[in-house]
Write an enzyme that holds these catalytic residues in place. Structure first.
Site, PDB file in Angstrom:
ATOM      1  N   ASP A  10       0.873  -1.168   0.000  1.00  0.00           N
ATOM      2  CA  ASP A  10       0.000   0.000   0.000  1.00  0.00           C
ATOM      3  C   ASP A  10       0.915   1.224   0.000  1.00  0.00           C
ATOM      4  O   ASP A  10       2.123   1.107   0.273  1.00  0.00           O
ATOM      5  CB  ASP A  10      -0.871  -0.039   1.264  1.00  0.00           C
ATOM      6  N   ASP A  12      -0.237   5.156   0.888  1.00  0.00           N
ATOM      7  CA  ASP A  12      -0.518   6.149   1.932  1.00  0.00           C
ATOM      8  C   ASP A  12      -0.579   5.507   3.305  1.00  0.00           C
ATOM      9  O   ASP A  12      -1.348   4.569   3.526  1.00  0.00           O
ATOM     10  CB  ASP A  12      -1.837   6.862   1.634  1.00  0.00           C
TER      11      ASP A  12
HETATM   12  C1  XBP Z   1      -5.384   6.300   0.461  1.00  0.00           C
HETATM   13  C2  XBP Z   1      -6.515   7.217   0.453  1.00  0.00           C
HETATM   14  C3  XBP Z   1      -6.453   8.325  -0.503  1.00  0.00           C
HETATM   15  C4  XBP Z   1      -5.581   9.502  -0.097  1.00  0.00           C
HETATM   16  C5  XBP Z   1      -5.740  10.615  -1.103  1.00  0.00           C
HETATM   17  O1  XBP Z   1      -5.825   5.029   0.912  1.00  0.00           O
HETATM   18  O2  XBP Z   1      -7.488   7.065   1.146  1.00  0.00           O
HETATM   19  O3  XBP Z   1      -7.751   8.791  -0.658  1.00  0.00           O
HETATM   20  O4  XBP Z   1      -5.992  10.022   1.156  1.00  0.00           O
HETATM   21  O5  XBP Z   1      -5.610  10.123  -2.379  1.00  0.00           O
HETATM   22  P1  XBP Z   1      -4.912   3.720   0.817  1.00  0.00           P
HETATM   23  P2  XBP Z   1      -6.058  10.892  -3.713  1.00  0.00           P
HETATM   24  O6  XBP Z   1      -3.662   4.010   1.598  1.00  0.00           O
HETATM   25  O7  XBP Z   1      -5.734   2.653   1.479  1.00  0.00           O
HETATM   26  O8  XBP Z   1      -4.675   3.416  -0.629  1.00  0.00           O
HETATM   27  O9  XBP Z   1      -6.216  12.343  -3.424  1.00  0.00           O
HETATM   28  O10 XBP Z   1      -4.946  10.579  -4.656  1.00  0.00           O
HETATM   29  O11 XBP Z   1      -7.366  10.267  -4.130  1.00  0.00           O
HETATM   30 MG    MG Z   2      -3.005   3.158   3.450  1.00  0.00          MG
END
Ligand code: XBP
Ligand code: MG
Length: 258
Positions: A10, A12
């Site tokens: 993953d 973020d």
């Molecule tokens: C990541 C997210 C995304 C980021 C923002 O989740 O929830 O929405 O906060 O991304 P994960 P964008 O780590 O589960 O993939 O602005 O690029 O949509």
């Molecule tokens: Mg995440």
């Protein structure tokens, strides 16, 4: 030679602690530049994180916190504009060195590359944000290390749907039981488990209270030789008992038949 068929990351919250000091800060700056009096505090952002996807998160905020009903028809254009601005600001935070990788991430990725373990990415975020993170932290070659690099651009259906992990598995063509996923959130764990994948969780401030009973291992971070991790739980937690940091040998022990 490692027995791991692939490591799937993953982005973020897992590679870097991007939400509180990254996306949230960039959203607020984009709102201010547009002359909007919206401000997402750390606490509010924690609640908004239940909505995956930056655009979806803004639409939810407008619906529930601004209008109290479905936003007007022209909201879609505003959301698109704000999201593009937010992403530009987010990229700048990385280029200024204000965001970096979590402990152990750089070390583990380099160990996997040296051992020839295939790497992949499965994220709900926009591809441009993943590229910003990888290029500014691991170098401009880094996006090429992950195949597939599956983002919201390839798989629009957001976690906790398993769609992005199913896409990655189909592309890798490997036995799911010999892969390991690295995630940081409950939504991420549900997505990976939905695709039949085993998962290691490294929590952060926003995700530490999640339900991770279905994870193999739950840690505060991946650890470094001079900065040991703390074990928080997981079905195979015993396998990490005498370890200080996550390496390929420990991860292999978390896959099936080990
Ligand atoms: C990541 C997210 C995304 C980021 C923002 O989740 O929830 O929405 O906060 O991304 P994960 P964008 O780590 O589960 O993939 O602005 O690029 O949509
Ligand atoms: Mg995440």
């Amino acid at each position: 030679m490692s027995g791991l068929a692939a490591l799937i990351f993953d982005v973020d919250g897992t590679l870097a602690d991007t939400e509180r000091d990254g996306h949230r800060v960039a959203f607020n700056e984009a709102f201010a530049r547009k002359g909007l009096d919206w401000h997402w505090s750390e606490a509010l952002y924690g609640r908004l994180l239940e909505i995956p996807g930056g655009k979806e998160r803004m639409r939810h905020f407008m619906r529930h916190y601004v209008y109290g009903e479905e936003p007007p028809a022209d909201a879609a254009a505003l959301i698109t504009e704000l999201h593009a601005d937010k992403n530009r600001i987010y990229n700048q935070l990385f280029s200024e060195g204000r965001l970096g990788l979590r402990p152990g991430v750089d070390r583990l990725i380099r160990e996997a590359r040296a051992a020839g373990v295939p790497l992949a990415i499965a994220t709900t975020s926009a591809r441009e944000n993943v590229l910003a993170l990888l290029c500014h932290t691991l170098g401009t070659e880094a996006p090429g290390w992950f195949d597939p690099l599956a983002s919201a651009d390839e798989v629009p259906e957001k976690k906790p749907s398993p769609a992005v992990y199913e896409y990655v598995l189909a592309r890798l063509g490997v036995d799911p039981g010999r892969c390991l996923v690295l995630e940081d959130s409950e939504n991420g764990l549900r997505a990976a488990r939905g695709a039949g994948l085993r998962t290691l969780i490294t929590v952060n401030a926003y995700t530490r209270d999640g339900d991770y009973r279905d994870a193999e291992l739950v840690l505060d971070h991946l650890g470094e030789p001079d900065r040991p991790f703390t074990i928080l739980g997981g079905r195979s937690a015993g396998r990490a008992a005498d370890r200080r940091y996550v390496d390929l040998d420990l991860l292999e022990g978390l896959t099936v038949d080990n």
